[in-house]
Design a protein around this motif. Sequence first.
Motif, PDB file in Angstrom:
ATOM      1  N   GLY A  14       0.821  -1.197   0.000  1.00 44.81           N
ATOM      2  CA  GLY A  14       0.000   0.000   0.000  1.00 44.81           C
ATOM      3  C   GLY A  14       0.859   1.253   0.000  1.00 44.81           C
ATOM      4  O   GLY A  14       0.592   2.223  -0.725  1.00 44.81           O
ATOM      5  N   LYS A  15       1.949   1.213   0.808  1.00 47.43           N
ATOM      6  CA  LYS A  15       2.836   2.366   0.887  1.00 47.43           C
ATOM      7  C   LYS A  15       3.523   2.623  -0.461  1.00 47.43           C
ATOM      8  O   LYS A  15       3.580   3.764  -0.939  1.00 47.43           O
ATOM      9  N   LEU A  49       1.206   4.053  -2.997  1.00 41.47           N
ATOM     10  CA  LEU A  49       0.929   5.460  -2.698  1.00 41.47           C
ATOM     11  C   LEU A  49       2.087   6.338  -3.159  1.00 41.47           C
ATOM     12  O   LEU A  49       1.881   7.433  -3.701  1.00 41.47           O
ATOM     13  N   GLY A  88      -8.331   3.814   4.841  1.00 38.47           N
ATOM     14  CA  GLY A  88      -7.633   3.581   3.583  1.00 38.47           C
ATOM     15  C   GLY A  88      -6.179   3.253   3.782  1.00 38.47           C
ATOM     16  O   GLY A  88      -5.820   2.409   4.606  1.00 38.47           O
ATOM     17  N   THR A  89      -5.333   3.968   3.053  1.00 37.39           N
ATOM     18  CA  THR A  89      -3.924   3.601   3.046  1.00 37.39           C
ATOM     19  C   THR A  89      -3.182   4.047   4.306  1.00 37.39           C
ATOM     20  O   THR A  89      -1.981   3.836   4.407  1.00 37.39           O
ATOM     21  N   TYR A 131      -3.525   2.455   6.751  1.00 34.88           N
ATOM     22  CA  TYR A 131      -3.222   1.104   7.211  1.00 34.88           C
ATOM     23  C   TYR A 131      -1.723   0.836   7.197  1.00 34.88           C
ATOM     24  O   TYR A 131      -1.170   0.311   8.166  1.00 34.88           O
ATOM     25  N   SER A 132      -1.040   1.246   6.102  1.00 34.57           N
ATOM     26  CA  SER A 132       0.399   0.986   5.989  1.00 34.57           C
ATOM     27  C   SER A 132       1.146   1.573   7.166  1.00 34.57           C
ATOM     28  O   SER A 132       1.929   0.884   7.826  1.00 34.57           O
ATOM     29  N   ASN A 190      -7.352  -0.702   1.655  1.00 32.46           N
ATOM     30  CA  ASN A 190      -6.091  -0.552   2.382  1.00 32.46           C
ATOM     31  C   ASN A 190      -4.858  -0.709   1.514  1.00 32.46           C
ATOM     32  O   ASN A 190      -3.799  -0.219   1.872  1.00 32.46           O
ATOM     33  N   VAL A 191      -4.957  -1.429   0.391  1.00 35.87           N
ATOM     34  CA  VAL A 191      -3.752  -1.631  -0.418  1.00 35.87           C
ATOM     35  C   VAL A 191      -3.773  -0.756  -1.670  1.00 35.87           C
ATOM     36  O   VAL A 191      -2.945   0.135  -1.840  1.00 35.87           O
ATOM     37  N   ARG A 212      -0.958   5.726  -8.351  1.00 34.34           N
ATOM     38  CA  ARG A 212      -1.664   4.520  -8.774  1.00 34.34           C
ATOM     39  C   ARG A 212      -1.553   4.356 -10.289  1.00 34.34           C
ATOM     40  O   ARG A 212      -2.045   5.163 -11.054  1.00 34.34           O
ATOM     41  N   GLY A 250      -6.270   1.262  -2.710  1.00 35.26           N
ATOM     42  CA  GLY A 250      -6.929   2.556  -2.516  1.00 35.26           C
ATOM     43  C   GLY A 250      -8.116   2.672  -3.464  1.00 35.26           C
ATOM     44  O   GLY A 250      -7.997   2.378  -4.649  1.00 35.26           O
TER      45      GLY A 250
END
Lengths: 112, 495
Positions: free
Chosen positions: B193-194, B197, B485-486, B488-489, B263-264, B201, B266
Amino acid sequence: MILLFLAIFLFLVGLYGVATKRNLIKIVIGLTIMEYATFLILALIGYRQGAAPPIVVEKMGGATFVDALPQALVLTAIVISLATTALLLSIALRIYHKYGTFDVGKIRRLKG
Amino acid sequence: MNLIPLFVAIPLAMAFVMPLFGRLSRLLPDLLGNAATLALAALSCAMINLPMMVYKVGGWEPVNGVPIGIYLVVDGLAVLMLLIINVIGFAVSVYSIEYMRKYTDKARFYTLFLLMMAGMNGVVISGDMFNLYVFLEVAAIASYALVAFGTEAEELEAAFKYQVMGTAASGFILVGIAVLYSLTGTLNMADAGKVILEQGRSQGALFAGALFLMGFGLKAAIMPFHAWLPDAHPSAPAPISAMLSGVLIKAIGIYALCRIFFNVIGLNLTTSYILMAMGALSMIAGVFLAIGQWDMKRLFAYHSISQMGYVVMAIGIGTPLAVLGGLFHLVNHATFKSLLFLNSGAVVYSTGNRDLQKMGGLNQRMPVTGATSLIASMSIAGIPPFNGFWSKLIIILAAVQAGYYGLAALAVVGSIMTLASFLKVQRYGFFGKLRPVWKKVREAPVFMCVSMVLLALLCVGMGLLLLPGVKDGLLDRAADAVTGGTDYSGLVLGK
């Protein structure tokens, strides 16, 4: 890159088989082709042009290696696919015992 | 001490012990199986209100800030899913004590059942994409075998169909993982995910998203990919139908979709529209297909497609309120749909029949089954004060608030049709005059009743989850995990 597209083509060949074949065993073969194509895609993603196998010995400094992680993933995925195929074939055989045919068209007790 | 690995270790260990010692006595499989599910249910309740936890398998610490081992992550969303899986799993295993007696091999049944639990728990706590895939296959293969458990003609046919669809779906998921790995160079979901980002994308990430949508959509039986569900779920033994419809499609379908898309990768507007369209389609088409069915279990199975449509649509809308409503509906659907399948199992156990046209007046002979099925029917149809009403209300309000008036109207139509089809179930099945054939029918045995009453109490009481103090602890945290959302990372990698 061509190899990758060929692997994706192989995946689609398997999908075509699953979608159109009428024989249970041929459907299983189609699924197996799909799985093998997936393994090829995984292995190709880890491939580097002209790189060495990922076995590190002394005095190799500077050499590039292919990515070893997808190879480990493929091993795991092969084991999973073995289990799936074995279960699928045994269900197909039990169906043959019950219905006396492998033809999908004649195995139609469920509907709606 | 970190308890997270126990969610996989307990059922997995018990599943391997079962075939070894299960033949020693007739009671042993029941005892071991229920002890395992009770321990899991208690463990998942202990997870409520704990801060987010990360467990690094094998103690592999990150190198230069890049995670190299497998992470197990328990955040708000995972806690919610663990609660559903393990509490419903416990109710189902209590029910199986008596229901599974007519099948010959209880030890093998519990082995497969616990393997399925281990797989689902693993999917939910895994923070690593390939690890998620492996656990997903564990759960899926166990469920294929469980659908075929009766080894009659229909069951084998349904299992074959289910497994062909499921294996194709797994193929798509694995290619999706391969694409995502080639883009990001990592399998850890937080790290991926990081990286996505940071890179922005790309088209590749969207391609992976499409593959995941196909794969997990097939597993969750969202509308264009639904064809296997109405065959597979009714063919399994009733406790397994309850588990498949109530839990499995959520754990390995909806949960994984949420995790990957929010989370990954987006969520972007396109995926959001696709999810909304697929959700609305399942919601309406599922209920119209359901209302014409006369086979009780088949009718319930079509309703699973329709109710999952509500969840997918709400998650697609993506506002915090909609996600909250969607997740709440997911929890509620787990309780009332598993209760309905257990009811149908009790009817089959006592009468040997699941055709609504041949039933009638069963309330007189089977009061517990009748009463609990009435509660479940009113919950799924969205009658206040039962739990289904609150979650549907939130979804409709959220759709209106987000400006999707059409979707809100469709949700109301779907709800009315659901009410109609459950009036049909109650009218033909449980109310009306008792047919002479069923004069001597007996109520289901005590453990089956205990399990049904437990789920019925949950259906009545779960509206309380929306009370201010309770809502923060469970539902809000789950919704935050999704809408965050992201973020999470950062939370997982600790930066």
